[in-house]
Enzyme design. Structure first.
Site: not given
Length: 456
Positions: A156, A194
């Site tokens: 990701s 993230k």
């Protein structure tokens, strides 16, 4: 006495710890007990904690220890492995310890950082739980404070140059700026790598891969465990990304306004002086007395410049408050000293510089923007008197404090430069030789040169 569900959960956790050395996830506990939501699991765990049967280890996800069982079940408390329960991590290729090479030429040895397990760069997986190994990293990669390493699992964050199998170096901490790549602990259960985004009370965890959606949470659901400062690829080498700046957005804060305003320039100069020049983006916003600027109005009901937008999306105003805010963020105690007597002298000098700027800007508007027949001569005469009295005061009483870099000297230097630029007929150097010499010297500072005014 425990309820049936409390006992079922306690036995389920205990058996999983004996079998695998790792407690079950909240999702597994929810399904095993046929509960409707994870909040039900949370309530049961809290109840078991309060009754002394269970202990949660702080700052570790899924780290539970069974302290005791009801008498009828206590024999099964002993784990299969000798030595008691020790939380483990999800195992990958984490047992290796990269060799530390000795040097004979005086070069620094590699620094050793604990490897704490895997981190998800995709769908969240089990979070940080325990120290499994050590790895060696280039010492220049590390900043001050505590650090740990995690192996990346998932894709990701590939557009940030972070790939499956890489090792990320994390500086431990519970705070971060907008745009930082962080280890986020969600619901005290799952961890993920993230980019952090905050807006008001919402927390967004943003992937660096368009295949993944940004996830939005309330402020009480996400805790920062640390910030990404370095990266080792799967081969154990460091890509050419440099230290933490490679992983952060450059401008977590924004200052709105034109440098032609002395008040705006004061804040930008202050940002450079406290070491935040690369953390604050200066955005030119035009302000007209007869119009509303929608962006400024969204941050400040006053609608005047400057306005600082924090990394949380909040507005800070006016210039004096912004300067103190910047000093606070940077941990700087010289721009506005904490010591009482010195602090108030600096603030008074700042007020003098700001008052001189008020008078100069107002005089500029009166003479340049108002038609000649409508100009208020008496007011202009009184304002000229204030301006020249300020020059005299600075020359006579403030030269000692002006030798330092503080909020007062910044305000004075910027205002004198504004007067040179906008009111060139005001020959303030005449009769004020010490002030003129000081200003020439101060104007050579990087903060002043980087914000120098240009004709338009």
């Amino acid at each position: 006495m425990l309820t049936r569900k409390q006992l079922e959960l306690l036995l389920f956790i205990n058996e999983r710890l004996k079998e695998e050395g790792v407690p079950p996830s909240f999702e597994e506990m929810k399904e095993a007990l046929n509960l409707q939501s994870k909040s039900g699991v949370h309530r049961l765990i809290v109840a078991l904690e309060e009754r002394g049967f269970l202990r949660r280890m702080p700052n570790r996800a899924r780290a539970l220890e069974v302290l005791k069982l009801p008498d009828a079940h206590s024999p099964s408390l002993t784990p299969k492995k000798a030595g008691g329960f020790t939380p483990n991590v999800i195992q990958g290729n984490l047992g290796r310890v990269k060799p530390v090479t000795a040097t004979n030429d005086g070069a620094p040895r590699a620094a050793v950082v604990p490897m704490m397990g895997r981190i998800a760069a995709g769908v969240p997986i089990s979070a940080i739980q325990d120290h499994t190994a050590n790895i060696a990293v280039p010492p220049e990669m590390l900043t001050g404070g505590e650090h740990f390493a995690l192996e990346v699992k998932g894709d990701s964050m590939i557009e940030a140059g972070i790939f499956d199998g890489d090792t990320v170096i994390i500086r431990k901490g519970d705070t971060a700026h907008n745009g930082d790549i962080i280890v986020a602990l969600v619901d005290d259960e799952e961890a993920t790598l993230k980019r952090l985004r905050r807006k008001g009370d919402s927390v967004a965890l943003e992937a660096a891969n368009p295949s993944y959606e940004t996830r939005i949470f309330g402020p009480d659901r996400v805790r920062v465990q640390g910030r990404l400062i370095g990266l080792l690829d799967a081969a154990g080498t460091s890509p050419n990304l440099g230290p933490q700046q490679a992983f952060e957005e450059p401008y977590p804060m924004k200052i709105y306004g034109d440098l032609l305003s002395p008040f705006v320039r004061m804040t930008v100069v202050a940002a450079h002086e406290v070491g935040l020049g690369d953390k604050v983006q200066h955005i030119v916003e035009a302000v007209k007395p007869t119009e509303v600027n929608a962006k400024l109005a969204s941050l400040s009901p006053i609608g005047k410049v400057p306005v600082l937008e924090t990394d949380h999306g909040h507005g800070v105003y006016d210039s004096r408050v912004i300067i103190e805010y910047l000093a606070h963020v940077a941990g700087n105690t010289s721009l506005i000293p904490h010591d009482g007597a010195k602090r108030f002298r600096v603030l008074t000098l700042q007020a003098l510089g700001q008052g001189l700027a008020d008078s100069a800007v107002a005089y500029r508007y009166e003479t340049a923007a108002r038609p000649k027949g409508l100009q208020w001569e008496d007011w202009m005469t009184r304002t000229e008197t204030r301006i020249h009295a300020s020059f005299d005061e600075l020359e006579t009483n403030w030269m000692d404090l002006l030798q330092e870099v503080n909020a007062g000297s910044v305000a004075v230097a910027v205002t004198l430069a504004y007067i040179d630029f906008r009111l060139p007929d005001v020959n303030w150097r005449n009769g004020h030789p010490k002030l003129g010499h000081w200003h020439q010297h101060f104007s050579g500072r990087d903060s002043m040169k980087k914000t120098a005014l240009a004709a338009r």
